[in-house]
Structure formats: C-alpha cells, structure tokens
Design a protein around this motif. Structure first.
Motif, PDB file in Angstrom:
ATOM      1  N   ASP A   1      12.826 -29.533-144.685  1.00 31.23           N
ATOM      2  CA  ASP A   1      12.742 -28.645-143.719  1.00 31.23           C
ATOM      3  C   ASP A   1      12.864 -29.257-142.393  1.00 31.23           C
ATOM      4  N   TRP A   2      12.549 -30.680-142.156  1.00 33.15           N
ATOM      5  CA  TRP A   2      12.935 -31.491-140.928  1.00 33.15           C
ATOM      6  C   TRP A   2      14.374 -31.500-140.660  1.00 33.15           C
ATOM      7  N   ALA A   3      15.198 -31.095-141.668  1.00 33.70           N
ATOM      8  CA  ALA A   3      16.625 -31.432-141.152  1.00 33.70           C
ATOM      9  C   ALA A   3      17.194 -30.163-140.513  1.00 33.70           C
ATOM     10  N   ALA A   4      16.306 -29.169-140.271  1.00 35.25           N
ATOM     11  CA  ALA A   4      16.785 -27.936-139.541  1.00 35.25           C
ATOM     12  C   ALA A   4      17.602 -28.299-137.919  1.00 35.25           C
ATOM     13  N   ARG A   5      16.521 -28.851-137.402  1.00 36.86           N
ATOM     14  CA  ARG A   5      16.920 -29.758-135.931  1.00 36.86           C
ATOM     15  C   ARG A   5      18.188 -30.387-136.126  1.00 36.86           C
ATOM     16  N   ARG A   6      18.308 -31.459-137.122  1.00 38.74           N
ATOM     17  CA  ARG A   6      19.529 -32.391-136.987  1.00 38.74           C
ATOM     18  C   ARG A   6      20.737 -31.468-137.462  1.00 38.74           C
ATOM     19  N   ALA A   7      20.585 -30.394-138.384  1.00 36.52           N
ATOM     20  CA  ALA A   7      21.639 -29.627-138.656  1.00 36.52           C
ATOM     21  C   ALA A   7      22.141 -28.653-137.331  1.00 36.52           C
ATOM     22  N   GLY A   8      21.368 -28.446-136.736  1.00 37.59           N
ATOM     23  CA  GLY A   8      21.444 -27.505-135.290  1.00 37.59           C
ATOM     24  C   GLY A   8      22.385 -28.070-134.711  1.00 37.59           C
ATOM     25  N   ARG A   9      22.209 -29.722-134.529  1.00 41.53           N
ATOM     26  CA  ARG A   9      23.116 -30.328-133.301  1.00 41.53           C
ATOM     27  C   ARG A   9      24.516 -30.396-133.978  1.00 41.53           C
ATOM     28  N   LEU A  10      24.773 -29.960-135.197  1.00 42.13           N
ATOM     29  CA  LEU A  10      26.206 -30.070-135.673  1.00 42.13           C
ATOM     30  C   LEU A  10      27.044 -28.845-135.330  1.00 42.13           C
ATOM     31  N   ARG A  11      26.429 -27.837-134.295  1.00 40.53           N
ATOM     32  CA  ARG A  11      26.898 -26.640-134.242  1.00 40.53           C
ATOM     33  C   ARG A  11      28.445 -26.884-133.559  1.00 40.53           C
ATOM     34  N   PRO A  12      28.656 -27.668-132.837  1.00 35.60           N
ATOM     35  CA  PRO A  12      30.047 -28.029-132.279  1.00 35.60           C
ATOM     36  C   PRO A  12      31.056 -28.150-133.302  1.00 35.60           C
TER      37      PRO A  12
END
Length: 527
Positions: A194-205
C-alpha cells in the motif's frame, strides 16, 4: 531521474570467492582478496600481451604469461590494462612460464585492487572453465524454474475474482519490491504494498510520456524526484497499439534475466485481463447500441428492464445526451480518439458509481449521462484534451425525452464541427442570437434551445403555449383574431402569453424577440 537501459541485469552469483572455495581447483589468492565477491560472467584464456580488444568485462582471465616476459613496467602496464577493461580477476598458471607469480604482477594487482589467483600446475584451465560454466548453467536453470513457477502463480492469480490486483500483489512480492497498475488515463488503480501508491504517483510524467507512444512500449529509470534510488521499469499494456493501462515496478537492484521473464509474464497476463477480446467488445457495443435505440425511441420502460439485467441500470434523474464525432475523416486515428474518450468516460462513471449509457453509432459516439455528473464532466474534459474530437451536448432533460435531446446534441455537434470548436452546449447555442448563426443546423439548434421551456411546459401542464404563441405571432399580436383561431377566450390567450414571457424570460413587446420566436417556430415547422 536517470534513464537506464531496459536490459540491464543484476550480477551473477558465481563469484571468485565461490571458485576459490572449490577444493578440487586448488586456487590460491595472491592479491585483491577484498574483491573476491566480484561476479564472474565467463572464463577467457589468452596468452596475448594485450587481450583487451577481446574482452567485454566481468571475465576471469587465465594466462601462463608465455609472452609477457619479466620486465617490471611491462607487467605493471599489463595489469593496469586488464583492470581498466573491467575483468573480474586474473588467474596465473604457474609451472610453465613462471615457477611462481612475479612480484611485479602481485604489486600491480594490489595497487589496482584486482583479484590475482594462482592456478597450480595440476589444475588445467579447462577445469576452471567447466566449473564456471556448470555453475552459471545451474544458476540459469534455477532462475528459469523459479520463473516458470512464478508464472503459474501469476496465472492462477489472474483467474481469480480480483485478477489484476492479485497479479500486481504477487508480482511485487516475487520481485521483492513494489508494483503499481495505472488505468488508461494514467491514474494509479492498484499499488502493492500500500505504501507504494505515493511513489507510483510520482511517476505520472513517465506514464504520460508512454501514453503518447504506441503500445506496448517501456522505459527504465533509476531514482525519482522523491529521492528514491529504486530501479524502475514502466510498461504500457495493450495489444492493438493503444495503451489500456500501465504497469510500473520498482526494485532495489536492476532486474535479473529471470525477473525480467516474470515481469514479461505479468505484462502479458495484465494485458489479457485489460484487453477484452474484440468479439466481446463488439457484442457489448451491439447490446448498448440496442439499449440506446430503445431509449431514444421512447421505450424507456423496456430499456430499464433490459438494462437492469445486463448493465446494472440506466441513468436516473436529469440527464444529457452527448454526441462525439471525429473532426477528421473516419480513419484509424479518429476511431482511436473516440475509443479513448469512451474509456475515460466509463472510468469516471465507474469511480463515481453513476449510471451511464454509451455506445458507438456509426462513426459517432452517443452517451446518455447524468446532468453535471462525473461522466458528463469527463466527456467534456476529454473532448477539450484530445486532438481530433468534437462534442455536442443537449440541454438537461429526463430520460423519457432523450430522443428530443439527441436532436439537440446533433444540432450542437453540427455547430462545433462547422465552427472548429471542441465542445458546444445546446443551451449556449440557444441562448445566443440567431443572426450570427449560419446554416440550417445552427438555426435548428437555436430554435430547439429557445422553445424548450415552452415544450417542457406543454408536456407536463395544460395550456398549449407553443401553439398559442404561434397563433398570436401569425396574427401580428391581434388578440381577438388569434383567440378565435385557437377557439379560446382572449383573456385565456393573454394569460398564456404572460406565461410564455415568464418561461422564456423575454418580453413579447420587444420586436426582436417576436422576430426570433417566429423564425424559431418556422424553422421547426419546416424541418
């Protein structure tokens, strides 16, 4: 963020230390003991005084020193060249050229931190090659076996109730890192842990960059803006050049060949999960198209019964009909624009729990969505965002009047296509002035919007306001003559005209208003 080659792999577990520990080889460490953890990619034997052109790096180089001589500087340069070439270590066979390894070689190897091994005379070089080859083969076999087992595990997960989410969780656990699944718009839908959601969000570009490339495509990255030094691979998911989703994985080290095999298996399974078969999509389109035709034909009761069994229900409350069309010809690119628009709208409706009726009709996309709801907004936003799409939106109405609203959307779409605008709302067209609008479609759109309040009143109340207005205007405002035409008392007609003014928010004393109303009525009777 540093972009890395997608095929970088983690080092082999076959090391110089593991070779030294093989008692049958009898290898002795003469220098660089602190570097024995270096992995060995291969074994290479050479008696050249400069074998560097034939090296790739990571090899254990074996030599008897036949052509090296005893010059201290020459031996020193030899070691330095090999160290610069990135070999894992140097093995010197004694008993042929040298009875023991020259001190100059030992000193140079210590200086460069290059592991130097003594190969005793009874140990043939081929024995070392066989030992490394066998160890590498065993390692590769173990990696393939593990990958196959993991693929079977991922396949079982994909067949479960929450197939895509289960695959993502298993993949993250197998790689010892994290994994995230994005929808077609680039939003994170599943992340594990679950903690990976924020890290994954930073990959949006990075995901957005892949959205602009045909699927499947990928990118490999080292580190991100948040300070993480994870090795990250982002992969688009899709089988027909259009991405239906994206997968990102992050690990502490670069992926081994076995881990890449597992990742590719997960990509294939997720693609199959997200990419419904063409026959199924066509069947769904035909079903939804049939429901649309029922609703637009006024058969809403029948449509509700069918939709309750097949789609979970129709939109309830005030709705709008939205009509999207490509601004270019009917080619593959224009069809892709409508497909992406439809996918964004469906995802928005699903997230909001809204009812939605959507289906392609010919070269256009027809939607019935809640007025002001998530699907309505997503459709307008997508039309503004995507190149090559135009959207016409009807005024708000009830589902039973969707047929009339479709005509309004058609008029608004015609104005959008003719004017080069992305989105045209029928209320906006109807609230403007008639004179700047050129062409029959624009006039009809104006008339629909202008007269809608009267028609909605006439559908639900007594009064026949539209017919009364037509009679009054045709008699140039003569009360008695118009009342006689209608068969009502002139006081009744006066009351109706006051209701017309109230509903339209316009004064019938204004000559321009009377002109626009008359043209609107005439355009409707002539259409």
């Amino acid at each position: 963020m540093t972009v890395q080659p997608a095929d970088d792999v983690r080092a082999s577990s076959v090391t110089l230390a593991s070779l030294v520990q093989m008692t049958g080889l009898g290898l002795l460490v003469r220098a660089g003991e602190q570097e024995l953890g270096r992995p060995v990619r291969w074994v290479h034997t050479s008696e050249l005084d400069d074998p560097v052109p034939y090296l790739e790096g990571g090899e254990l180089l074996l030599t008897t020193g036949l052509k090296l001589g005893r010059g201290k500087e020459k031996l020193r340069q030899y070691v330095h060249r090999l160290a610069d070439a990135g070999i894992a270590g140097l093995g010197i066979g004694v008993g042929l050229s040298w009875e023991q390894i020259p001190a100059a070689l030992v000193e140079a190897a210590e200086e460069r931190g290059l592991p130097l091994l003594e190969v005793p005379q009874p140990t043939p070089f081929i024995a070392i090659s066989k030992a490394v080859t066998a160890a590498l083969a065993a390692e590769q076999y173990q990696a393939v076996t593990s990958a196959i087992e993991t693929q079977e595990e991922l396949t079982r997960a994909a067949l479960g109730r929450d197939g895509a989410a289960a695959v993502v969780r298993r993949l993250a656990a197998r790689l010892g890192g994290w994994a995230a699944l994005y929808d077609a718009s680039g939003a994170v839908s599943v992340a594990a842990p679950d903690w990976a959601a924020r890290r994954a969000g930073r990959l949006r570009p990075e995901v957005d960059r892949l959205r602009g490339r045909p699927a499947p495509s990928s990118a490999a990255l080292q580190g991100d803006e948040g300070g993480s030094q994870d090795y990250v691979v982002v992969q688009s998911l899709g089988a027909d050049r259009r991405a239906r989703g994206f997968l990102a994985v992050g690990t502490e080290d670069r992926l081994t060949s076995g881990e890449r095999y597992v990742l590719n298996a997960a990509v294939a399974l997720l693609t199959l999960t997200l990419e419904r078969s063409r026959d199924l999509r066509l069947a769904e389109d035909r079903m939804r198209g049939a429901l649309l035709r029922l609703v637009l034909a006024g058969e809403t009761a029948t449509a509700r019964e069918v939709a309750a069994a097949l789609t979970g229900g129709l939109p309830e409350g005030r709705v709008r009909v939205l009509l999207a069309a490509p601004t270019t010809g009917a080619d593959e690119a224009s069809a892709g624009v409508l497909d992406e628009l439809a996918e964004r709208v469906e995802q928005a409706a699903q997230r909001a729990g809204e009812g939605l009726l959507i289906a392609p009709v010919g070269e256009r996309l027809v939607l019935i969505a809640l007025d002001g709801g998530a699907a309505h907004r997503a459709c307008a936003d997508a039309a503004l965002d995507l190149e090559g799409a135009a959207l016409g939106i009807s005024g708000p109405t009830v589902l039973e009047s969707a047929g009339t609203a479709e005509t309004e959307a058609e008029r608004a779409l015609a104005v959008a296509l003719r004017s080069g605008r992305r989105v045209v709302d029928h209320d906006e067209v109807g609230a403007g002035s008639l004179l700047p609008l050129l062409g029959d479609e624009a006039v009809l759109a104006f008339a629909e919007g202008l007269l809608r309040p009267l028609r909605e009143h006439d559908r639900t109340s007594r009064g026949d306001l539209e017919a009364s207005l037509r009679a009054w205007l045709s008699r140039h405002g003569q009360w008695d003559a118009a009342a006689a035409d209608l068969g009502v008392h002139r006081h009744t007609l006066r009351y109706r005209m006051r209701r017309v003014e109230e509903l339209l928010g316009r004064s019938l004393d204004d000559a321009d208003v009377r002109m626009e109303l008359w043209l609107a009525l005439r355009s409707q009777s002539d259409s």
